[in-house]
Design an enzyme around this catalytic site. Structure first.
Site, mmCIF file in Angstrom:
data_model
loop_
_atom_site.group_PDB
_atom_site.id
_atom_site.type_symbol
_atom_site.label_atom_id
_atom_site.label_comp_id
_atom_site.label_asym_id
_atom_site.label_seq_id
_atom_site.Cartn_x
_atom_site.Cartn_y
_atom_site.Cartn_z
ATOM 1 N N CYS A 1 11.423 28.582 6.648
ATOM 2 C CA CYS A 1 11.801 28.997 5.290
ATOM 3 C C CYS A 1 11.435 30.461 5.046
ATOM 4 O O CYS A 1 12.122 31.157 4.286
ATOM 5 C CB CYS A 1 11.111 28.110 4.262
ATOM 6 S SG CYS A 1 11.733 26.408 4.250
ATOM 7 N N ARG B 1 9.139 -5.359 -3.855
ATOM 8 C CA ARG B 1 10.164 -6.243 -4.416
ATOM 9 C C ARG B 1 10.361 -6.033 -5.924
ATOM 10 O O ARG B 1 11.440 -6.251 -6.432
ATOM 11 C CB ARG B 1 9.783 -7.707 -4.161
ATOM 12 C CG ARG B 1 9.583 -8.040 -2.679
ATOM 13 C CD ARG B 1 9.200 -9.480 -2.464
ATOM 14 N NE ARG B 1 8.008 -9.891 -3.196
ATOM 15 C CZ ARG B 1 6.760 -9.615 -2.811
ATOM 16 N NH1 ARG B 1 6.542 -8.918 -1.704
ATOM 17 N NH2 ARG B 1 5.725 -10.032 -3.529
ATOM 18 N N TRP C 1 -4.183 -16.083 -9.223
ATOM 19 C CA TRP C 1 -3.489 -15.001 -9.915
ATOM 20 C C TRP C 1 -4.389 -14.492 -11.023
ATOM 21 O O TRP C 1 -4.746 -15.228 -11.940
ATOM 22 C CB TRP C 1 -2.170 -15.533 -10.468
ATOM 23 C CG TRP C 1 -1.308 -14.489 -11.116
ATOM 24 C CD1 TRP C 1 -1.038 -14.362 -12.438
ATOM 25 C CD2 TRP C 1 -0.606 -13.433 -10.467
ATOM 26 N NE1 TRP C 1 -0.209 -13.296 -12.666
ATOM 27 C CE2 TRP C 1 0.074 -12.705 -11.460
ATOM 28 C CE3 TRP C 1 -0.486 -13.027 -9.134
ATOM 29 C CZ2 TRP C 1 0.862 -11.596 -11.179
ATOM 30 C CZ3 TRP C 1 0.298 -11.933 -8.847
ATOM 31 C CH2 TRP C 1 0.958 -11.227 -9.861
ATOM 32 N N GLU D 1 12.598 25.545 -0.577
ATOM 33 C CA GLU D 1 13.079 26.918 -0.672
ATOM 34 C C GLU D 1 14.569 27.010 -0.330
ATOM 35 O O GLU D 1 15.326 27.752 -0.962
ATOM 36 C CB GLU D 1 12.288 27.826 0.282
ATOM 37 C CG GLU D 1 10.793 27.850 0.007
ATOM 38 C CD GLU D 1 10.027 26.835 0.813
ATOM 39 O OE1 GLU D 1 8.901 27.136 1.240
ATOM 40 O OE2 GLU D 1 10.539 25.703 1.026
ATOM 41 N N GLY E 1 -9.609 -8.310 1.220
ATOM 42 C CA GLY E 1 -10.626 -9.017 0.460
ATOM 43 C C GLY E 1 -11.912 -8.222 0.373
ATOM 44 O O GLY E 1 -11.982 -7.046 0.735
ATOM 45 N N SER F 1 -16.386 -2.608 3.321
ATOM 46 C CA SER F 1 -16.628 -1.827 4.536
ATOM 47 C C SER F 1 -16.177 -0.380 4.348
ATOM 48 O O SER F 1 -16.837 0.555 4.810
ATOM 49 C CB SER F 1 -15.912 -2.460 5.733
ATOM 50 O OG SER F 1 -14.506 -2.407 5.581
ATOM 51 N N CYS G 1 7.153 27.604 5.352
ATOM 52 C CA CYS G 1 6.876 27.433 6.780
ATOM 53 C C CYS G 1 7.395 28.621 7.585
ATOM 54 O O CYS G 1 8.311 29.334 7.166
ATOM 55 C CB CYS G 1 7.491 26.138 7.289
ATOM 56 S SG CYS G 1 9.291 26.077 7.185
ATOM 57 N N LEU H 1 3.536 -8.251 1.305
ATOM 58 C CA LEU H 1 3.210 -6.811 1.333
ATOM 59 C C LEU H 1 4.457 -5.933 1.340
ATOM 60 O O LEU H 1 4.444 -4.833 1.904
ATOM 61 C CB LEU H 1 2.312 -6.466 2.537
ATOM 62 C CG LEU H 1 0.972 -7.198 2.632
ATOM 63 C CD1 LEU H 1 0.170 -6.650 3.813
ATOM 64 C CD2 LEU H 1 0.179 -7.082 1.337
ATOM 65 N N ARG I 1 3.063 0.789 -3.807
ATOM 66 C CA ARG I 1 3.389 0.522 -2.405
ATOM 67 C C ARG I 1 4.547 1.400 -1.933
ATOM 68 O O ARG I 1 4.546 1.909 -0.812
ATOM 69 C CB ARG I 1 3.780 -0.952 -2.233
ATOM 70 C CG ARG I 1 2.631 -1.928 -2.307
ATOM 71 C CD ARG I 1 3.146 -3.352 -2.142
ATOM 72 N NE ARG I 1 2.086 -4.333 -2.248
ATOM 73 C CZ ARG I 1 2.277 -5.649 -2.225
ATOM 74 N NH1 ARG I 1 3.513 -6.131 -2.099
ATOM 75 N NH2 ARG I 1 1.253 -6.477 -2.324
#
Length: 352
Positions: A87, A213, A176, A53, A290, A296, A78, A210, A190
């Site tokens: 705002c 790149r 791969w 805003e 994995g 899980s 807000c 991780l 990511r």
């Protein structure tokens, strides 16, 4: 589509420009309309920076037009002092007579208070235009505040015959499955999420970095489970190129970019992990572990979206891919690979 819907759709388009840069805040877009013409627009560009805003109001070249304009915003303005002033107060001070809000903010400090403040000041406020779309845009933010946990995205690659890995008792090197285009898309994802989680075996066997790149963007916080502290400190995940948080039962002091979070491994650790991440304002987590870790989350119903990449090869035997149901919400052909995106329908009723 009516004109008001077009203006709110523009708010959504603007809001998306903040993807990856505003978490744990929401993505918000705003346009200001006078006589059917957009005279100002803005979005929340960076956490700690001006809200949508503010940027929209500042962009109006002739401020005198504000007194006869309508402000459209994808999320409730807000009404509290955080890193920036309220705002809602700026809208009131700017003498904008009409405000159209996509959806109410679920954050308890805001939740209806911004709307109430504007109505009390005499502003004509409409709420709920393209509400489903506005909620879907910020599904991570809504899940975080309504379910008190991060938004969970599962990700794995599988072969045409349904395996995610070979038998590591026969070969220890990573396998791969997909292609370079898929890898680039993974790195893009990511950069858009708060954190990425793997288990002990994945860290030990695959030694992943991780990090982002193959894309330009922010580095997610790297999360790894290491109950007994068995992981080699020379692994890529401990290279300090990005923050790494370790879930463990050990009492260990963190150094540099490394933090240790102690859990009770005699109890189910998933609720504990999600609670710790919620308390630390982690809005979303990509689970790249994995089969054990992925299953899980699936078995406990603790997932929101799943990204399943299918490569163009066969293993014949190995570690079976997780079995997943849910609603298919996306499909892409990535050269010789396929990406299916699924949503846990039992957890969400957002509209795409």
């Amino acid at each position: 589509m009516s004109t008001p819907q077009i203006f709110m759709q523009r708010c959504l388009e603007l809001a998306l420009l903040g993807m990856g840069d505003v978490a744990p805040n929401p993505m918000v877009g705003c346009v200001i309309v006078c006589d059917g013409i957009i005279i100002g627009e803005g979005y929340h560009e960076k956490i700690g920076g001006p809200h949508a805003e503010v940027n929209a109001i500042r962009s109006v070249k002739n401020p005198e037009l504000l007194e006869k304009s309508t402000l459209y915003v994808s999320l409730e303005p807000c009404a509290h002092h955080g890193r920036t002033p309220p705002c809602a107060d700026l809208i009131i001070e700017s003498r904008i007579p009409q405000v159209v809000v996509g959806t109410v903010d679920p954050f308890a400090t805001v939740a209806g208070k911004g709307i109430e403040r504007m109505v009390t000041a005499g502003i004509d406020v409409e709420v709920g235009l393209l509400e489903a779309e506005c909620r879907n845009l910020n599904r991570r933010f809504f899940t975080f505040h309504e379910k008190k946990r991060p938004y969970i995205l599962l990700k794995w690659a599988q072969t045409l015959d349904g395996f995610i890995d070979t038998d590591r008792t026969e070969t220890q090197h990573p396998t791969w499955i997909t292609n370079a285009l898929s890898k680039r898309l993974v790195h893009k994802q990511r950069s858009e999420e708060s954190a990425i989680l793997i288990g002990t075996n994945t860290a030990e066997f695959d030694n992943p970095a991780l990090t982002v790149r193959e894309w330009t963007g922010n580095q997610p916080i790297r999360l790894v489970i290491d109950r007994t502290g068995r992981l080699d400190p020379a692994l890529h995940i401990f290279d300090d190129k990005a923050p790494t948080w370790v879930f463990t039962e050990m009492s260990t002091r963190g150094t540099g970019n490394r933090k240790y979070i102690t859990l009770d491994f005699d109890r189910d650790i998933l609720p504990q992990m999600l609670s710790e991440l919620y308390q630390r304002n982690i809005l979303s987590v990509v689970v790249e572990g994995g089969g054990i870790l992925l299953n899980s989350f699936l078995e406990n119903g603790l997932w929101d979206e799943a990204f399943v990449y299918t490569g163009n090869q066969f293993f014949g035997k190995g570690v079976a891919a997780p079995q997943i149901s849910g609603e298919t919400i996306g499909f892409e052909i990535l050269d010789d690979c396929r990406l299916h995106v699924r949503r846990n329908k039992s957890e969400h009723d957002f509209k795409d």
